[in-house]
Design an enzyme around this catalytic site. Structure first.
Site, PDB file in Angstrom:
ATOM      1  N   ARG A   1      29.175 -40.485 -29.804  1.00  0.00           N
ATOM      2  CA  ARG A   1      28.185 -39.997 -30.749  1.00  0.00           C
ATOM      3  C   ARG A   1      27.912 -38.526 -30.456  1.00  0.00           C
ATOM      4  O   ARG A   1      27.783 -38.138 -29.290  1.00  0.00           O
ATOM      5  CB  ARG A   1      26.872 -40.799 -30.644  1.00  0.00           C
TER       6      ARG A   1
ATOM      7  N   HIS B   1      36.507 -37.079 -36.366  1.00  0.00           N
ATOM      8  CA  HIS B   1      35.932 -38.431 -36.335  1.00  0.00           C
ATOM      9  C   HIS B   1      36.987 -39.476 -36.693  1.00  0.00           C
ATOM     10  O   HIS B   1      36.798 -40.309 -37.591  1.00  0.00           O
ATOM     11  CB  HIS B   1      34.735 -38.542 -37.277  1.00  0.00           C
TER      12      HIS B   1
END
Length: 308
Positions: free
Chosen positions: A223, A271
């Protein structure tokens, strides 16, 4: 017949065929719909980016089944009183292990020096063996454990840290604040796979980034907010951190003017470390619905107090 509301419209094209098939194979008679009277819905399949934000009318729903591994954008929703399950997709775990192992080996072997070598320099420097390269994995959930064990299987000495005590075969496990300092001290590669909660934000900050071995590598496929961006840039400029390979960010897509793009010791990946695959995720969803209908415990149920 069970009514399953698919409340993730952007993903419908990926799931419209495979999800009904998975439910049928699990022995579940269900209709999967994109719209329904809330009072008739038995299960909600959800993505935090979906328009649905008020769960109050869904008085019959037995569970909200997220298609995302992270639930930080939904877990605090006061209208959500139904059980919430996060996605732990076998394919997602596999792809995360591949990303982590691939970039760990890339940095361990010093591959960048040979691949990006415009001057054609001969660099006859062999890397140490994996057994001499300590790796720390922050976060021992399903993804962290899988990555830690894969690295240990390659003979890296792996230390895993989690907020609560865990036991993982082949991995030195630590927990608590003192354990975090021990886990980071002397590490040459640090992998961050913690969930995003108020307690994990800025886990890597100016103080903790000073603990790994000088020139250590940071890999963050977990994250974005786990790392203090400014502290990381300062540690990179000072040489305390030798390189950071980052797959997740506080703002995504990463803004074009962000310092990470231009920094010579930062690699940005968009990502892609772990993505949910519709076919295997549908199997997880179907199994959880089967369990709920049979009165069995749900898989991957979120602890609201912990936030994951």
């Amino acid at each position: 017949m069970i009514t399953v509301l698919f409340a993730a419209p952007d993903l419908w094209g990926e799931y419209s065929d495979v999800l009904p098939q998975a439910l049928t194979e699990a022995g579940i008679t269900a209709q999967v719909v994109q719209e329904a009277d809330p009072g008739t819905v038995d299960y909600i399949i959800y993505a935090p980016s979906a328009p649905l934000q008020d769960f109050t009318p869904f008085v019959r729903a037995k569970a909200v089944l997220s298609l995302w591994a992270g639930v930080e954008r939904i877990v605090g929703n006061a209208t959500l009183t139904q059980p919430l399950c996060r996605m732990v997709d076998p394919s997602l775990t596999e792809s995360m292990v591949e990303w982590v192992v691939g970039h760990t080996l890339r940095h361990h072997l010093g591959m960048d020096a040979h691949i990006m070598n415009p001057e054609h320099r001969w660099i006859p420097v062999a890397p140490p063996l994996a057994r001499n390269r300590p790796v720390t994995v922050l976060g021992l959930g399903a993804l962290g454990i899988a990555c830690a064990q894969a690295l240990a299987g390659l003979n890296f000495p792996v230390t895993g840290w989690s907020r609560t005590a865990k036991t993982v075969p082949g991995v030195r496990c630590l927990s608590g604040e003192d354990g975090l300092r021990q886990a980071l001290t002397g590490a040459q590669i640090v992998v961050t796979l913690l969930p995003r909660t108020p307690g994990t934000e800025n886990t890597l900050n100016a103080e903790t980034l000073a603990l790994p071995a000088r020139g250590a590598v940071v890999l963050n496929p977990g994250r974005g907010p786990l790392i203090d961006d400014e502290a990381l840039l300062a540690a990179l400029d000072a040489g305390q951190i030798g390189h950071a390979t980052l797959d997740v960010f506080r703002v995504e897509p990463l803004p074009q003017d962000h310092a990470f793009w231009a920094h010579p010791r930062v690699t940005v990946t968009p990502h892609i470390a772990a993505d949910t695959r519709a076919a295997s995720a549908s199997g997880v969803i179907a199994e959880n619905i089967r369990r709920a209908e049979a009165g069995e415990p749900l898989l991957h149920r979120v602890d609201r107090a912990l936030g994951y």
